[in-house]
Scaffold this motif. Structure first.
Motif, PDB file in Angstrom:
ATOM      1  N   MET A   1      -5.989 -26.835  -1.787  1.00  0.00           N
ATOM      2  CA  MET A   1      -6.907 -25.468  -0.374  1.00  0.00           C
ATOM      3  C   MET A   1      -7.322 -24.692  -1.406  1.00  0.00           C
ATOM      4  O   MET A   1      -7.933 -24.044  -1.386  1.00  0.00           O
ATOM      5  N   ASP A   2      -6.453 -24.087  -2.225  1.00  0.00           N
ATOM      6  CA  ASP A   2      -6.841 -22.944  -3.441  1.00  0.00           C
ATOM      7  C   ASP A   2      -7.682 -23.011  -3.842  1.00  0.00           C
ATOM      8  O   ASP A   2      -9.143 -22.430  -4.216  1.00  0.00           O
ATOM      9  N   THR A   3      -7.970 -24.607  -4.528  1.00  0.00           N
ATOM     10  CA  THR A   3      -8.973 -25.355  -5.231  1.00  0.00           C
ATOM     11  C   THR A   3     -10.168 -25.202  -3.732  1.00  0.00           C
ATOM     12  O   THR A   3     -11.264 -24.316  -4.512  1.00  0.00           O
ATOM     13  N   THR A   4     -10.383 -25.425  -2.926  1.00  0.00           N
ATOM     14  CA  THR A   4     -11.710 -25.215  -2.345  1.00  0.00           C
ATOM     15  C   THR A   4     -12.055 -24.259  -2.089  1.00  0.00           C
ATOM     16  O   THR A   4     -13.243 -23.408  -2.139  1.00  0.00           O
ATOM     17  N   ALA A   5     -10.587 -22.757  -1.668  1.00  0.00           N
ATOM     18  CA  ALA A   5     -11.168 -21.535  -1.562  1.00  0.00           C
ATOM     19  C   ALA A   5     -11.754 -20.297  -2.607  1.00  0.00           C
ATOM     20  O   ALA A   5     -12.772 -19.807  -2.914  1.00  0.00           O
ATOM     21  N   THR A   6     -11.725 -21.407  -4.342  1.00  0.00           N
ATOM     22  CA  THR A   6     -12.035 -20.957  -4.839  1.00  0.00           C
ATOM     23  C   THR A   6     -13.361 -21.483  -5.417  1.00  0.00           C
ATOM     24  O   THR A   6     -13.807 -20.397  -5.968  1.00  0.00           O
ATOM     25  N   ILE A   7     -14.194 -22.293  -4.714  1.00  0.00           N
ATOM     26  CA  ILE A   7     -15.793 -22.586  -4.971  1.00  0.00           C
ATOM     27  C   ILE A   7     -16.182 -21.898  -4.162  1.00  0.00           C
ATOM     28  O   ILE A   7     -17.282 -20.883  -6.186  1.00  0.00           O
ATOM     29  N   PRO A   8     -16.282 -20.799  -4.068  1.00  0.00           N
ATOM     30  CA  PRO A   8     -16.796 -19.653  -3.578  1.00  0.00           C
ATOM     31  C   PRO A   8     -17.387 -19.023  -3.857  1.00  0.00           C
ATOM     32  O   PRO A   8     -18.452 -17.595  -4.103  1.00  0.00           O
ATOM     33  N   THR A   9     -16.715 -18.172  -5.065  1.00  0.00           N
ATOM     34  CA  THR A   9     -16.720 -17.276  -5.636  1.00  0.00           C
ATOM     35  C   THR A   9     -17.317 -17.265  -6.932  1.00  0.00           C
ATOM     36  O   THR A   9     -17.591 -16.285  -7.434  1.00  0.00           O
ATOM     37  N   GLY A  10     -17.000 -19.068  -6.986  1.00  0.00           N
ATOM     38  CA  GLY A  10     -18.286 -19.015  -8.054  1.00  0.00           C
ATOM     39  C   GLY A  10     -20.232 -18.923  -7.652  1.00  0.00           C
ATOM     40  O   GLY A  10     -20.998 -18.291  -8.076  1.00  0.00           O
TER      41      GLY A  10
END
Length: 248
Positions: free
Chosen positions: A199-208
């Motif tokens: 879940m956190d990996t998914t949440a990290t994508i928009p930070t890029g």
């Protein structure tokens, strides 16, 4: 300018204090009805066989007892190995966070490096918090008894289901909020960690994709919202056997 940064720092500190306060208040009274340590998880039944019954023959009973003991130990080892491998796999996924942080900051201007790096590490804390509060319950509240992780025999799952057109539509789970004492089981907590890192990996994508394009406070709202509602609900609807979007 100094006052601006002072106010901004205090605002972030206040957010963290609120999180800690909610965490403290949200912890229910502890009543360990399950198997949190894993000592009793894994039996001879996890090998696909039942416990041998005793007979009237004393000598045969010794053999039966030995077989049951060995079978229980083998079943326990099987589940223990499954849990350990699941944890190792989860830890490996966890390190993807560092990779995302490096690759995203490499594409930003020097003045925005700290902001982008901060988002990549902060999203982990935000995501974990939101998933712990309600995300995990909404996503897996109806499917907590993973047989490969011991089955969590003391845990009773429940899913809110709507029956329409002759079909059951699973909407969300209703068990496991705040990982309370009713789901305090080694299998459930292993499942939580494994699913939380994805879940956190998914949440990290928009930070890029949003680097240099949004403020830190907007990012905080996003981190909580996606971990508490967006990812868990879609995961339930599409991934669960009775999910409302799973027509397989």
């Amino acid at each position: 300018m100094k006052n601006f940064w002072r106010i901004k720092t205090r605002m972030y500190a206040l957010v963290m204090l609120v999180m800690v306060g909610i965490t403290t208040i949200g912890i229910p009274a502890v009543s360990y009805a399950q198997d949190p340590s894993g000592v009793n998880t894994g039996t001879i039944k996890d090998l696909g066989i039942d416990t041998l019954a005793k007979s009237g023959d004393t000598t045969l009973n010794k053999v039966v007892a030995a077989v049951n003991t060995i079978g229980a130990a083998d079943g326990h080892n099987k589940i223990a190995i499954n849990i350990m491998w699941t944890l190792i796999a989860g830890f490996l996924v966890m390190f993807m966070q560092a990779g995302f942080a490096l690759v995203e900051t490499g594409f930003t201007q020097k003045k925005n490096v700290a902001h982008t790096m901060g988002m990549n590490f902060m999203v982990y804390a935000l995501g974990m918090f939101g998933f712990w509060v309600c995300g995990f319950a909404l996503m897996f509240g109806g499917a907590l008894n993973a047989s490969t992780l011991g089955g969590a025999p003391g845990v009773i799952p429940h899913e809110y289901i709507v029956h329409m057109f002759g079909h059951d539509f699973g909407i969300w789970g209703t068990v496991g909020f705040f990982l309370n004492s009713k789901v305090y089981d080694v299998g459930v907590f292993t499942l939580f960690l494994f699913q939380m890192v994805f879940m956190d990996t998914t949440a990290t994508i928009p930070t890029g994709s949003m680097a240099e394009r949004w403020s830190f406070k907007s990012f905080i709202v996003f981190g909580l919202f996606i971990s508490m509602f967006v990812y868990p609900l879609f995961g339930n609807w599409y991934g669960a056997a009775d999910g409302c979007l799973n027509w397989a």
